[in-house]
Motif scaffolding. Structure first.
Motif, PDB file in Angstrom:
ATOM      1  N   LEU A   1      -3.033  -3.577  -5.591  1.00 13.77           N
ATOM      2  CA  LEU A   1      -4.422  -3.154  -5.735  1.00 13.77           C
ATOM      3  C   LEU A   1      -5.070  -3.966  -6.842  1.00 13.77           C
ATOM      4  CD1 LEU A   1      -5.742   0.502  -5.960  1.00 13.77           C
ATOM      5  CD2 LEU A   1      -6.263  -1.129  -7.772  1.00 13.77           C
ATOM      6  N   THR A   2      -6.220  -4.580  -6.542  1.00 16.37           N
ATOM      7  CA  THR A   2      -6.989  -5.277  -7.566  1.00 16.37           C
ATOM      8  C   THR A   2      -8.458  -4.918  -7.420  1.00 16.37           C
ATOM      9  OG1 THR A   2      -7.254  -7.241  -6.164  1.00 16.37           O
ATOM     10  CG2 THR A   2      -5.391  -7.240  -7.698  1.00 16.37           C
ATOM     11  N   ALA A   3      -9.169  -5.000  -8.511  1.00 22.10           N
ATOM     12  CA  ALA A   3     -10.594  -4.671  -8.485  1.00 22.10           C
ATOM     13  C   ALA A   3     -11.263  -5.235  -9.726  1.00 22.10           C
ATOM     14  CB  ALA A   3     -10.805  -3.151  -8.417  1.00 22.10           C
ATOM     15  N   ARG A   4     -12.580  -5.343  -9.662  1.00 24.29           N
ATOM     16  CA  ARG A   4     -13.360  -5.696 -10.840  1.00 24.29           C
ATOM     17  C   ARG A   4     -14.511  -4.703 -10.960  1.00 24.29           C
ATOM     18  NH1 ARG A   4     -15.182  -9.679  -7.147  1.00 24.29           N
ATOM     19  NH2 ARG A   4     -17.410  -9.483  -6.688  1.00 24.29           N
TER      20      ARG A   4
ATOM     21  N   GLY B   1      -4.676  -2.043   7.156  1.00 24.71           N
ATOM     22  CA  GLY B   1      -6.128  -2.176   7.159  1.00 24.71           C
ATOM     23  C   GLY B   1      -6.839  -0.858   6.905  1.00 24.71           C
ATOM     24  N   VAL B   2      -6.287   0.238   7.440  1.00 24.99           N
ATOM     25  CA  VAL B   2      -6.889   1.555   7.185  1.00 24.99           C
ATOM     26  C   VAL B   2      -6.765   1.912   5.704  1.00 24.99           C
ATOM     27  CG1 VAL B   2      -6.734   4.019   7.696  1.00 24.99           C
ATOM     28  CG2 VAL B   2      -6.516   2.340   9.544  1.00 24.99           C
ATOM     29  N   LEU B   3      -5.624   1.618   5.117  1.00 27.01           N
ATOM     30  CA  LEU B   3      -5.463   1.853   3.685  1.00 27.01           C
ATOM     31  C   LEU B   3      -6.447   1.001   2.875  1.00 27.01           C
ATOM     32  CD1 LEU B   3      -1.593   2.061   3.484  1.00 27.01           C
ATOM     33  CD2 LEU B   3      -3.164   3.813   2.672  1.00 27.01           C
TER      34      LEU B   3
ATOM     35  N   TRP C   1      -7.035  -4.566  -1.559  1.00 30.27           N
ATOM     36  CA  TRP C   1      -5.694  -3.995  -1.435  1.00 30.27           C
ATOM     37  C   TRP C   1      -4.942  -4.765  -0.377  1.00 30.27           C
ATOM     38  CZ3 TRP C   1      -2.538  -1.648   2.221  1.00 30.27           C
ATOM     39  CH2 TRP C   1      -1.399  -1.010   1.694  1.00 30.27           C
ATOM     40  N   ASP C   2      -3.667  -5.003  -0.637  1.00 35.41           N
ATOM     41  CA  ASP C   2      -2.850  -5.742   0.325  1.00 35.41           C
ATOM     42  C   ASP C   2      -1.403  -5.312   0.163  1.00 35.41           C
ATOM     43  OD1 ASP C   2      -2.356  -7.474   2.377  1.00 35.41           O
ATOM     44  OD2 ASP C   2      -2.285  -9.270   1.129  1.00 35.41           O
ATOM     45  N   VAL C   3      -0.607  -5.575   1.173  1.00 33.35           N
ATOM     46  CA  VAL C   3       0.823  -5.283   1.127  1.00 33.35           C
ATOM     47  C   VAL C   3       1.549  -6.386   1.872  1.00 33.35           C
ATOM     48  CG1 VAL C   3       0.651  -3.795   3.173  1.00 33.35           C
ATOM     49  CG2 VAL C   3       2.602  -3.556   1.611  1.00 33.35           C
TER      50      VAL C   3
END
Length: 229
Positions: free
Chosen positions: A25-28, A86-88, A122-124
């Motif tokens: 998870l990343t965000a700014r 993708g839903v997550l 978000w990615d996995v």
């Protein structure tokens, strides 16, 4: 309506490092943020909540299919994996916009795919092989300690994690701070990102996307631990 918080660009998540968790998870934090828009985001986000209700219903069915696929082949079918992840991802963008963070006023896109220009990602990592034995117990027994913690963080079982519990309360504090000062307290933002990161890691484990057990660790801030600033 201005804020003194300076947002730094956070690129979309890349491959996990050797010690990184495969769900990332990343965000700014966008700046400036409206003092009052957060009061009506529950209404603005309603179309997303309706769509996500049906998407999560589909995830439940997909997870059953994936369970048997992993049990017999040791692999999560890639199209089903991409759909569930993708839903997550979509849920996290809506949560970030609304009442899990209030980190942006940019309306979330209606897509399962990553949107590079959006401030929340978000990615996995797709696993080439998953344990046939773990699939029998990880989503209910092994994850149980995390579920107890998440019950406190998100306030019980919900469609998504954008309201209730500690996360909802801290987000309310952030909204009040915005309303009265125009500022988003940076420490509060970093804490909320850490709590949401914990939730997303457990979610990825619970829906069988990874065998990596979620750490009992609060990694705060908009970047994953170990990534360059």
């Amino acid at each position: 309506m201005s804020t003194h918080v300076t947002s730094s660009a956070v690129p979309p998540p890349g491959p996990a490092g050797p010690q990184g968790y495969p769900a990332r998870l990343t965000a700014r934090l966008d700046a400036p943020l409206s003092r009052w828009l957060w009061l009506v985001k529950w209404l603005l986000a309603l179309p997303h909540h309706v769509v996500l209700f049906f998407l999560w219903a589909a995830v439940a069915g997909v997870s059953v299919v994936a369970f048997f696929a992993i049990l017999f082949t040791g692999r999560y079918p890639r199209p089903l994996f991409d759909f569930t992840s993708g839903v997550l991802r979509w849920s996290w963008r809506v949560a970030y916009y609304a009442y899990a963070a209030l980190g942006t006023d940019r309306y979330p896109p209606f897509t399962l795919a990553d949107v590079p220009g959006y401030p929340a990602h978000w990615d996995v990592t797709y696993p080439e092989h998953l344990s046939r034995g773990l699939v029998l117990v990880k989503w209910w027994l092994l994850a149980l300690p995390h579920y107890l913690i998440l019950g406190f963080l998100v306030g019980g079982a919900r469609l998504a994690w954008f309201s209730g519990g500690l996360i909802g309360l801290l987000t309310l504090f952030a909204g009040v701070a915005l309303a009265f000062t125009g500022l988003y307290p940076r420490g509060l933002y970093d804490l909320l990102l850490g709590l949401n990161r914990w939730v997303l890691r457990v979610a990825a484990y619970a829906v069988l996307l990874t065998d990596a057990y979620p750490p009992f660790r609060l990694d705060q801030g908009g970047r994953e631990p170990g990534t360059a600033a």
